[in-house]
Design a protein around this motif. Structure first.
Motif, PDB file in Angstrom:
ATOM      1  N   VAL A   1       5.204   4.761  -5.524  1.00  0.00           N
ATOM      2  CA  VAL A   1       5.474   4.460  -6.929  1.00  0.00           C
ATOM      3  C   VAL A   1       4.133   4.347  -7.642  1.00  0.00           C
TER       4      VAL A   1
ATOM      5  N   ARG B   1       2.884   1.535  -3.309  1.00  0.00           N
ATOM      6  CA  ARG B   1       2.182   2.016  -4.495  1.00  0.00           C
ATOM      7  C   ARG B   1       1.806   3.485  -4.369  1.00  0.00           C
ATOM      8  N   ALA B   2       1.748   3.976  -3.117  1.00  0.00           N
ATOM      9  CA  ALA B   2       1.556   5.413  -2.968  1.00  0.00           C
ATOM     10  C   ALA B   2       2.830   6.134  -3.389  1.00  0.00           C
TER      11      ALA B   2
ATOM     12  N   LEU C   1      -5.680  -0.336  -7.204  1.00  0.00           N
ATOM     13  CA  LEU C   1      -4.456  -0.839  -6.582  1.00  0.00           C
ATOM     14  C   LEU C   1      -3.287   0.069  -6.930  1.00  0.00           C
ATOM     15  N   GLY C   2      -3.308   0.616  -8.148  1.00  0.00           N
ATOM     16  CA  GLY C   2      -2.214   1.454  -8.623  1.00  0.00           C
ATOM     17  C   GLY C   2      -2.043   2.734  -7.830  1.00  0.00           C
ATOM     18  N   VAL C   3      -3.151   3.274  -7.269  1.00  0.00           N
ATOM     19  CA  VAL C   3      -2.980   4.463  -6.429  1.00  0.00           C
ATOM     20  C   VAL C   3      -2.771   4.078  -4.974  1.00  0.00           C
ATOM     21  N   GLY C   4      -2.594   2.784  -4.723  1.00  0.00           N
ATOM     22  CA  GLY C   4      -2.224   2.362  -3.381  1.00  0.00           C
ATOM     23  C   GLY C   4      -3.398   1.982  -2.499  1.00  0.00           C
ATOM     24  N   ALA C   5      -4.539   1.646  -3.107  1.00  0.00           N
ATOM     25  CA  ALA C   5      -5.657   1.179  -2.292  1.00  0.00           C
ATOM     26  C   ALA C   5      -5.364  -0.242  -1.835  1.00  0.00           C
ATOM     27  N   SER C   6      -5.783  -0.561  -0.603  1.00  0.00           N
ATOM     28  CA  SER C   6      -5.639  -1.939  -0.150  1.00  0.00           C
ATOM     29  C   SER C   6      -6.704  -2.770  -0.860  1.00  0.00           C
TER      30      SER C   6
ATOM     31  N   VAL D   1       0.821  -1.211   0.000  1.00  0.00           N
ATOM     32  CA  VAL D   1       0.000   0.000   0.000  1.00  0.00           C
ATOM     33  C   VAL D   1       0.861   1.269   0.000  1.00  0.00           C
TER      34      VAL D   1
END
Lengths: 304, 440
Positions: free
Chosen positions: A139, A136-137, B329-334, A133
């Motif tokens: 990268v 990806r924030a 997912l690409g922006v960092g969501a779980s 998590v």
């Protein structure tokens, strides 16, 4: 009705059908400039400047397997700070697969295994103990096909900052949305319809919306997987300009099929071939003076 | 026919003219095939519509009569001697008084010439047993009417009702008729005096089951169905959706999940009565939940609908484009955030459709409920999920089994009510889908 005999292709057509397959015999081409490449085609060692000083990302011996099939063979590559690195190569050469290693998007694919070290700012991210998590924030990623969420433009951009808790209140969130849209060069076009669905924009606008969504999270590295392959030349030009501006703040790694694009936007270029990293170097070096014959074949359009 | 004049085509060895000739030759057959296919399709749809129309016509034709009911006007003298000899207006006394006697007295007064014991009984048979209750309710509501003479409309007996609706043929010999010649004569006199009327049958919607068709209603069955479905929905939707989300989004692919998947698919094909036996063995005999209760019915129907909901929900989740998941997912969501904010809203229409289909199936199901005692004759309208109850399809089954002629139309009427509920549920499904639907 008249009977017409089926004619066999005349011998004159044969080389056209077979060219590019015959790797050993040099192609007869009178227009070609003399070769600059010195490394033979069958060599699979990476040549060029793999390493840079103070890299943002350093990859050591990265291998990717889909099931039993090895898709990427032992890649060593550095990605420097505030540079745009272009990954080029024919279809199926593993450049997208490599790109997706950098923010662990390959985790989502069943049967995909990645081994080797991928060190981002001194931390090996290719490690099960690393939480994807925050990675990806840090990268961010822009995909080949524009994929806005089927929600409003505002929601599209606000989603990332909200789940990461980047804004204290609605006003801060609004600020982030506006800044991101401005950075992505989309503000002028959409400022009066932020509540409209993001899917209602044109393809180029959608892709810039996706870029705005990515930068809204405040990443340090942005991965772009053929971001312009579904766009027309005008939209492509806008996005290329945008990449050039974004370089000042972000490290950008872009996969592209267009060599002109690679030449225009990138400072370094890496050429992949059948899962191997063949040649890395400064973009103008690689394009004007390729050292590997495979690279030269590709950039001069003999195959790929 | 065009001659092959294209020199380029000839040189390249591409037989252009010949191809088009062949194409043209086959064209007729192709068109015929297409026409045939369209015709078969229309035939199938036409047959479907025809049978549906037949079904509806037959049910409506048989059942519409149940929505009206014959009433007879009686002049009733609320005799203080019979109702309240001591004049204390004691509610207990009023509740237990013999109201039947008032009805009988009123009927005797209308036909003073009837004397014989058998004739009298035939005369009393003209009005429903429910007339007594009607009088009692009047008195309890307003004891002041005791001692007065009132004109009241009371329910006719079911056989009388059938005669008045024309379901009993007067030309049939008397011995083969439930309603006798003298009764017909009395009724004709009542009719001539304007003392017979057909009214909208409110009893049908407000009463529970009864052995007397004119007093029987579907409220008990509707309430039972409603409570049972509430239990089913409350259990099967969350369980089904979470199971589908887990299996589709989180579970690793291995032998265990394969086994689970096969079993879910098999469960969807298990005959529903087997679930009833399971419910009997587990919920009633082992856990001791009361028999005939909507709770047990709901639990059993949950078991039955879960596979449907899980399969539909998984299909809905599969149909969400992977690009949406990647974007999130690409922006960092779980994974949880990805599913909650993006995947579930897109899959919701499909999940709701699956759920409503499952619910409709549960609403129409009777076999498993027979096993757990919901087939009992229950007069009271259930108040909660622990009260004994029956459900609409079982009520239909019970009435279809009853010998009284008047239950035939009530059976059809109950089927209509069931169909109305099913159509309403489907409409709800459409509305919900429209609301949740997003385009991309």
């Amino acid at each position: 009705m008249e009977h017409v005999e089926t004619q066999l292709p005349t011998p004159a057509f044969q080389p056209a059908l077979l060219s590019g397959v015959e790797v050993d015999t040099p192609v007869q081409d009178s227009v070609r400039v003399p070769r600059s490449a010195t490394v033979a085609r069958d060599s699979r060692d990476t040549i060029g400047e793999l390493r840079v000083e103070q890299p943002r990302i350093r990859c050591n011996d990265v291998n990717v397997y889909y099931g039993d099939k090895r898709a990427i063979n032992s890649i060593n590559l550095d990605i420097g700070r505030n540079e745009v690195i272009a990954l080029i190569g024919p279809s199926g050469c593993g450049k997208s697969t490599f790109l997706r290693c950098l923010n662990r998007m390959n985790d989502t694919i069943d049967g995909c295994r990645v081994n080797g070290d991928i060190v981002l700012d001194g931390v090996n991210i290719n490690n099960n103990r690393i939480d994807v998590v925050p990675l990806r924030a840090q990268v961010g990623m822009v995909f080949q096909k524009p994929n806005p969420f089927p929600k409003s433009i505002w929601e599209n951009i606000a989603f990332g900052p909200r789940i990461h808790g980047l804004a204290q209140d609605k006003e801060e969130l609004d600020d982030i949305v506006v800044t991101s849209l401005k950075r992505a060069g989309l503000w002028e076009e959409v400022h009066d319809r932020l509540d409209q669905p993001g899917t209602g924009l044109s393809g180029g606008q959608q892709q810039r919306l996706c870029i705005a969504r990515t930068i809204a999270v405040g990443p340090e590295v942005i991965l772009m997987d053929e971001p312009c392959s579904a766009l027309d030349p005008i939209a492509t030009a806008k996005i290329e300009d945008l990449i050039d501006e974004l370089r000042e703040q972000f490290t950008i790694c872009i996969v592209t099929h267009s060599m002109q694009q690679a030449a225009r936007v990138s400072q370094r270029t890496a050429y992949f071939h059948m899962g191997d990293l063949i040649e890395v170097g400064a973009t103008d070096e690689v394009f004007t003076n390729p050292r590997h014959e495979l690279t030269e074949d590709y950039i001069t359009g003999r195959f790929g | 026919m065009n001659k092959p004049v294209d020199a380029l085509g000839e040189n390249a060895g591409i037989p252009r003219a010949r191809s088009i000739d062949k194409v043209n030759a086959g064209l007729k057959r192709r068109h015929a095939e297409e026409r045939r296919f369209k015709f078969y399709g229309r035939l199938a749809i036409g047959a479907g519509i025809l049978f549906l129309a037949l079904l509806f016509t037959s049910i409506v034709a048989k059942g519409y009569g149940a929505f009206v009911q014959s009433y007879i006007k009686l002049d009733v003298y609320f005799d203080p001697q019979l109702l309240d000899p001591e004049g204390k207006r004691d509610p207990q006394q009023l509740r237990t008084a013999d109201y039947g006697a008032l009805v009988k007295a009123s009927l005797r007064a209308s036909f003073p010439e009837v004397t014989g014991r058998r004739d009298k009984r035939a005369l009393y048979g003209l009005v429903s047993n429910g007339a007594d209750l009607e009088l009692r309710n009047r008195v309890l509501a307003d004891p002041a009417i005791i001692g007065s003479r009132q004109s009241l409309w009371v329910l006719a007996d079911d056989e009388v009702d059938m005669l008045l609706k024309g379901h009993i043929d007067r030309s049939v010999p008397e011995t083969n008729r439930r309603i006798k010649d003298n009764q017909i004569a009395w009724l004709d006199r009542f009719a001539a005096e304007g003392r017979i009327e057909k009214r909208f049958n409110t009893t049908f919607f407000t009463a529970g089951d009864s052995r007397d068709p004119e007093l029987a209603g579907i409220r008990g069955a509707v309430a039972g169905s409603f409570l049972t479905l509430i239990v089913t929905l409350a259990l099967s939707f969350p369980i089904g959706v979470s199971a589908a989300v887990y299996l589709e989004e989180f579970a690793p692919r291995n032998r265990w999940t394969d086994l689970i998947e096969v079993n879910i698919n098999n469960l969807a094909a298990v005959p529903s009565i087997v679930f009833g036996l399971l419910g009997l063995a587990v919920f009633i005999n082992f856990f001791g939940i009361p028999r005939s209760a909507p709770l047990v019915g709901g639990l059993v129907l949950t078991l039955m609908t879960l596979p449907t909901i899980i399969i539909a929900s998984r299909a809905a989740l599969k149909s969400v484009p992977p690009s949406i998941r990647e974007a999130a997912l690409g922006v960092g969501a779980s994974p949880m955030q990805t599913i909650l904010y993006h995947v579930l809203p897109l899959a919701m229409p499909g999940m709701l459709t699956g759920t409503i289909i499952g619910m409709a199936q549960a609403l129409g199901e009777s076999a498993p409920l027979l096993m757990i005692g919901m087939v009992a004759f229950i007069v009271d309208v259930p108040d909660g999920i622990f009260d004994p109850a029956t459900v609409l399809p079982v009520q239909i089954y019970l009435w279809a089994d009853s010998p009284e002629r008047a239950f035939v139309e009530r059976t059809s009427a109950a089927i209509m009510v069931l169909l109305v509920f099913l159509i309403a549920m489907n409409a709800l499904a459409v509305v919900l889908r429209k609301r949740f639907e997003r385009r991309w």
